[in-house]
Design an enzyme around this catalytic site. Structure first.
Site, PDB file in Angstrom:
ATOM      1  N   ILE A   1     -32.040   9.211 -13.839  1.00 16.88           N
ATOM      2  CA  ILE A   1     -31.686   9.483 -12.456  1.00 16.88           C
ATOM      3  C   ILE A   1     -30.953   8.552 -11.747  1.00 16.88           C
ATOM      4  O   ILE A   1     -30.164   8.814 -11.065  1.00 16.88           O
ATOM      5  CB  ILE A   1     -32.922  10.055 -11.733  1.00 16.88           C
ATOM      6  CG1 ILE A   1     -32.457  10.969 -10.544  1.00 16.88           C
ATOM      7  CG2 ILE A   1     -33.769   8.724 -11.345  1.00 16.88           C
ATOM      8  CD1 ILE A   1     -31.932  12.174 -10.931  1.00 16.88           C
TER       9      ILE A   1
ATOM     10  N   SER B   1     -33.942  -3.771 -14.282  1.00 15.39           N
ATOM     11  CA  SER B   1     -34.515  -2.965 -15.421  1.00 15.39           C
ATOM     12  C   SER B   1     -34.356  -3.783 -16.445  1.00 15.39           C
ATOM     13  O   SER B   1     -33.623  -4.774 -16.706  1.00 15.39           O
ATOM     14  CB  SER B   1     -33.104  -1.923 -15.611  1.00 15.39           C
ATOM     15  OG  SER B   1     -33.523  -0.658 -15.835  1.00 15.39           O
ATOM     16  N   ARG B   2     -35.278  -3.357 -17.221  1.00 15.94           N
ATOM     17  CA  ARG B   2     -35.575  -4.232 -18.575  1.00 15.94           C
ATOM     18  C   ARG B   2     -34.376  -3.940 -19.564  1.00 15.94           C
ATOM     19  O   ARG B   2     -33.916  -5.131 -20.223  1.00 15.94           O
ATOM     20  CB  ARG B   2     -36.806  -3.813 -19.112  1.00 15.94           C
ATOM     21  CG  ARG B   2     -37.862  -4.106 -18.251  1.00 15.94           C
ATOM     22  CD  ARG B   2     -39.320  -3.411 -18.925  1.00 15.94           C
ATOM     23  NE  ARG B   2     -38.924  -2.003 -18.928  1.00 15.94           N
ATOM     24  CZ  ARG B   2     -39.882  -1.162 -19.290  1.00 15.94           C
ATOM     25  NH1 ARG B   2     -41.102  -1.554 -19.540  1.00 15.94           N
ATOM     26  NH2 ARG B   2     -39.474   0.406 -19.334  1.00 15.94           N
TER      27      ARG B   2
ATOM     28  N   LYS C   1     -39.044  10.855  -6.082  1.00 20.19           N
ATOM     29  CA  LYS C   1     -40.172  11.643  -5.969  1.00 20.19           C
ATOM     30  C   LYS C   1     -40.814  11.735  -7.566  1.00 20.19           C
ATOM     31  O   LYS C   1     -40.044  11.431  -8.509  1.00 20.19           O
ATOM     32  CB  LYS C   1     -39.667  13.290  -5.638  1.00 20.19           C
ATOM     33  CG  LYS C   1     -38.726  13.664  -6.452  1.00 20.19           C
ATOM     34  CD  LYS C   1     -38.439  14.162  -7.846  1.00 20.19           C
ATOM     35  CE  LYS C   1     -39.657  14.906  -8.674  1.00 20.19           C
ATOM     36  NZ  LYS C   1     -39.246  14.976 -10.192  1.00 20.19           N
TER      37      LYS C   1
ATOM     38  N   ASP D   1     -43.743  17.672 -12.650  1.00 20.29           N
ATOM     39  CA  ASP D   1     -42.677  16.636 -12.263  1.00 20.29           C
ATOM     40  C   ASP D   1     -41.250  17.552 -11.840  1.00 20.29           C
ATOM     41  O   ASP D   1     -40.926  17.189 -10.672  1.00 20.29           O
ATOM     42  CB  ASP D   1     -42.074  15.761 -13.524  1.00 20.29           C
ATOM     43  CG  ASP D   1     -41.031  15.009 -13.233  1.00 20.29           C
ATOM     44  OD1 ASP D   1     -41.246  13.892 -12.532  1.00 20.29           O
ATOM     45  OD2 ASP D   1     -39.833  15.195 -13.402  1.00 20.29           O
TER      46      ASP D   1
HETATM   47  P1  NAP Z   1     -36.626   7.485 -16.980  1.00 22.15           P
HETATM   48  O1  NAP Z   1     -35.030   7.306 -17.243  1.00 22.15           O
HETATM   49  O2  NAP Z   1     -37.323   7.570 -18.240  1.00 22.15           O
HETATM   50  O3  NAP Z   1     -37.002   5.777 -16.274  1.00 22.15           O
HETATM   51  C1  NAP Z   1     -36.101   5.374 -15.377  1.00 22.15           C
HETATM   52  C2  NAP Z   1     -36.100   3.800 -15.800  1.00 22.15           C
HETATM   53  O4  NAP Z   1     -37.600   3.354 -15.436  1.00 22.15           O
HETATM   54  C3  NAP Z   1     -36.079   3.581 -17.144  1.00 22.15           C
HETATM   55  O5  NAP Z   1     -34.855   3.581 -17.718  1.00 22.15           O
HETATM   56  C4  NAP Z   1     -36.649   2.135 -17.435  1.00 22.15           C
HETATM   57  O6  NAP Z   1     -35.764   1.053 -17.234  1.00 22.15           O
HETATM   58  C5  NAP Z   1     -37.649   2.061 -16.137  1.00 22.15           C
HETATM   59  N1  NAP Z   1     -39.030   2.073 -16.581  1.00 22.15           N
HETATM   60  C6  NAP Z   1     -39.614   3.107 -17.256  1.00 22.15           C
HETATM   61  N2  NAP Z   1     -40.995   3.099 -17.456  1.00 22.15           N
HETATM   62  C7  NAP Z   1     -41.244   1.626 -16.984  1.00 22.15           C
HETATM   63  C8  NAP Z   1     -42.448   0.939 -16.960  1.00 22.15           C
HETATM   64  N3  NAP Z   1     -43.630   1.339 -17.393  1.00 22.15           N
HETATM   65  N4  NAP Z   1     -42.230  -0.125 -16.169  1.00 22.15           N
HETATM   66  C9  NAP Z   1     -41.160  -0.481 -15.634  1.00 22.15           C
HETATM   67  N5  NAP Z   1     -39.836   0.134 -15.897  1.00 22.15           N
HETATM   68  C10 NAP Z   1     -40.081   1.281 -16.258  1.00 22.15           C
HETATM   69  O7  NAP Z   1     -36.849   8.347 -15.881  1.00 22.15           O
HETATM   70  P2  NAP Z   1     -36.024   9.221 -14.912  1.00 22.15           P
HETATM   71  O8  NAP Z   1     -35.718  10.381 -15.350  1.00 22.15           O
HETATM   72  O9  NAP Z   1     -35.030   8.506 -14.345  1.00 22.15           O
HETATM   73  O10 NAP Z   1     -37.089   9.296 -13.659  1.00 22.15           O
HETATM   74  C11 NAP Z   1     -37.222   8.441 -12.869  1.00 22.15           C
HETATM   75  C12 NAP Z   1     -37.838   9.221 -11.739  1.00 22.15           C
HETATM   76  O11 NAP Z   1     -36.884   9.932 -11.235  1.00 22.15           O
HETATM   77  C13 NAP Z   1     -39.243   9.942 -11.746  1.00 22.15           C
HETATM   78  O12 NAP Z   1     -40.234  10.086 -10.942  1.00 22.15           O
HETATM   79  C14 NAP Z   1     -38.648  11.361 -11.797  1.00 22.15           C
HETATM   80  O13 NAP Z   1     -39.559  12.390 -11.355  1.00 22.15           O
HETATM   81  C15 NAP Z   1     -37.285  11.231 -11.004  1.00 22.15           C
HETATM   82  N6  NAP Z   1     -36.381  12.240 -11.014  1.00 22.15           N
HETATM   83  C16 NAP Z   1     -35.634  12.533 -12.453  1.00 22.15           C
HETATM   84  C17 NAP Z   1     -34.657  13.501 -12.591  1.00 22.15           C
HETATM   85  C18 NAP Z   1     -34.291  13.584 -13.862  1.00 22.15           C
HETATM   86  O14 NAP Z   1     -33.516  14.669 -14.049  1.00 22.15           O
HETATM   87  N7  NAP Z   1     -34.605  12.935 -15.062  1.00 22.15           N
HETATM   88  C19 NAP Z   1     -34.292  14.146 -11.593  1.00 22.15           C
HETATM   89  C20 NAP Z   1     -34.821  13.896 -10.252  1.00 22.15           C
HETATM   90  C21 NAP Z   1     -35.834  13.060  -9.932  1.00 22.15           C
HETATM   91  P3  NAP Z   1     -35.792  -0.197 -18.176  1.00 22.15           P
HETATM   92  O15 NAP Z   1     -36.408   0.130 -19.635  1.00 22.15           O
HETATM   93  O16 NAP Z   1     -34.291  -0.480 -18.328  1.00 22.15           O
HETATM   94  O17 NAP Z   1     -36.721  -1.042 -17.432  1.00 22.15           O
END
Ligand code: NAP
Length: 305
Positions: free
Chosen positions: A13, A35-36, A89, A167
């Site tokens: 996101i 970010s890691r 969110k 989610d």
């Molecule tokens: P994601 O790509 O899986 O995670 C975002 C980043 O967070 C990862 O690239 C990782 O970066 C870091 N991360 C993940 N787990 C971690 C941990 N345990 N400790 C520290 N850093 C961690 O998730 P996303 O889809 O972007 O979603 C993130 C949030 O946005 C959620 O709450 C989701 O509901 C919301 N959201 C998502 C979407 C969608 O389409 N996916 C849409 C709207 C809102 P590093 O590995 O580089 O640290």
């Protein structure tokens, strides 16, 4: 003069929405990422949050795009370091941890903004205006999407605190709680868990006031993000995740794009920081917590990405 902001959790996101929204805004200057693994070309990148906070006291605002479970620790550290915080969110993994953040922000005179991007969808405000003063005789949410498309390989959504199909479902609930003229409460739920997972892949919810919802993450092909509301004065449908409004089957406004939602969130954050205000509405998350409390558990076949 744009305000410096750091983006934390450079994943799906952040790249899809936060980075373009910040880049297009006159209010913000993306001054660092944390970010890691992830980074943004041309922006100083940190892999450790404490190191960024120590090295960059000039950055007053932190936007957290991490999944909900790890997010609390980051938010708490940011507030303790005197930074304003914007939360993706759902705002946390539990209600109590968000209350704790609210207390901490208020005690330190800092802004805390718990965002609900779907509330910024183009047709939500017109839908709310149309429903104002009307009696709701029935409302139904149909939120069916393909988890493999929107969360490719993201096992965290099926881990405790990842919320599973809630989610995306919480996006629908964020719209519902925004547009209904009177609050409703959950009275029953059925939650379907894949036998190898910790969170539901589908859910059916029943609320007071003849309001109901079905969420399903197993839909392939066209996706469905609809909310239908019946009133004595006519039938309202919000389609495409709140971006298209129909009254009695006729399109009224909107187009099928979510690209305005995150710019709108960042504009609100800029205003909140200027006005030293916070916005934290936990209404959508209360319904999810209630569904997890009241829900009857069903089991389905194992799910693998
Ligand atoms: P994601 O790509 O899986 O995670 C975002 C980043 O967070 C990862 O690239 C990782 O970066 C870091 N991360 C993940 N787990 C971690 C941990 N345990 N400790 C520290 N850093 C961690 O998730 P996303 O889809 O972007 O979603 C993130 C949030 O946005 C959620 O709450 C989701 O509901 C919301 N959201 C998502 C979407 C969608 O389409 N996916 C849409 C709207 C809102 P590093 O590995 O580089 O640290």
């Amino acid at each position: 003069m744009p305000t410096k902001i750091a983006l934390v959790g450079i994943g799906k996101i952040a790249i899809d929405q936060h980075v373009p929204a910040i880049a297009a805004s006159p209010d913000w200057d993306l001054a660092a990422t944390v970010s890691r693994k992830g980074s943004v070309d041309g922006t100083p990148a940190f892999t450790d949050f404490d190191a960024m906070l120590a090295a960059r006291p000039d950055i007053p605002v932190i936007s957290l795009c991490l999944p909900p479970v790890p997010r609390f620790d980051y938010a708490q550290k940011a507030l303790l370091a005197g930074r304003h915080v914007m939360l993706e969110k759902p705002p946390g993994a539990t209600l109590a941890e968000v209350h704790a953040l609210q207390t901490l922000a208020a005690a330190n005179g800092l802004t805390l903004y718990a965002t609900w991007h779907s509330r910024m969808a183009q047709a939500v405000a017109p839908a709310k205006a149309w429903l104002t003063g009307k009696t709701i005789t029935r409302a139904h949410i149909t939120w069916r999407e393909d988890v493999r498309k929107w969360h490719p390989g993201q096992d965290w959504v099926f881990e405790p605190g990842g919320m599973g199909v809630f989610d995306p479902g919480i996006n629908a609930l964020s719209i519902l709680t925004e547009i209904l003229p009177a609050p409703v409460h959950l009275t029953a739920a059925t939650l379907t868990f894949p036998e190898n997972r910790q969170t539901p892949i589908a859910a059916n919810l029943t609320f007071s006031g003849n309001v109901s919802a079905e969420f399903d993450w197993r839909q392939t092909g066209p996706q469905t993000w609809d909310i239908e509301v019946d009133t004595p004065q006519g039938h309202l449908a919000l389609r495409m995740g709140g971006n298209v409004l129909e009254i009695d089957g006729k399109p009224i406004s909107g187009k099928a794009s979510i690209m305005g939602e995150y710019p709108a969130l960042y504009a609100v954050m800029a205003k909140l920081v200027r006005e030293q205000a916070s916005v934290v509405d936990l209404g959508p998350m209360v319904h999810v917590a209630d569904a997890m409390t009241l829900g009857q558990r069903l089991q389905s076949e194992p799910f693998f990405f």
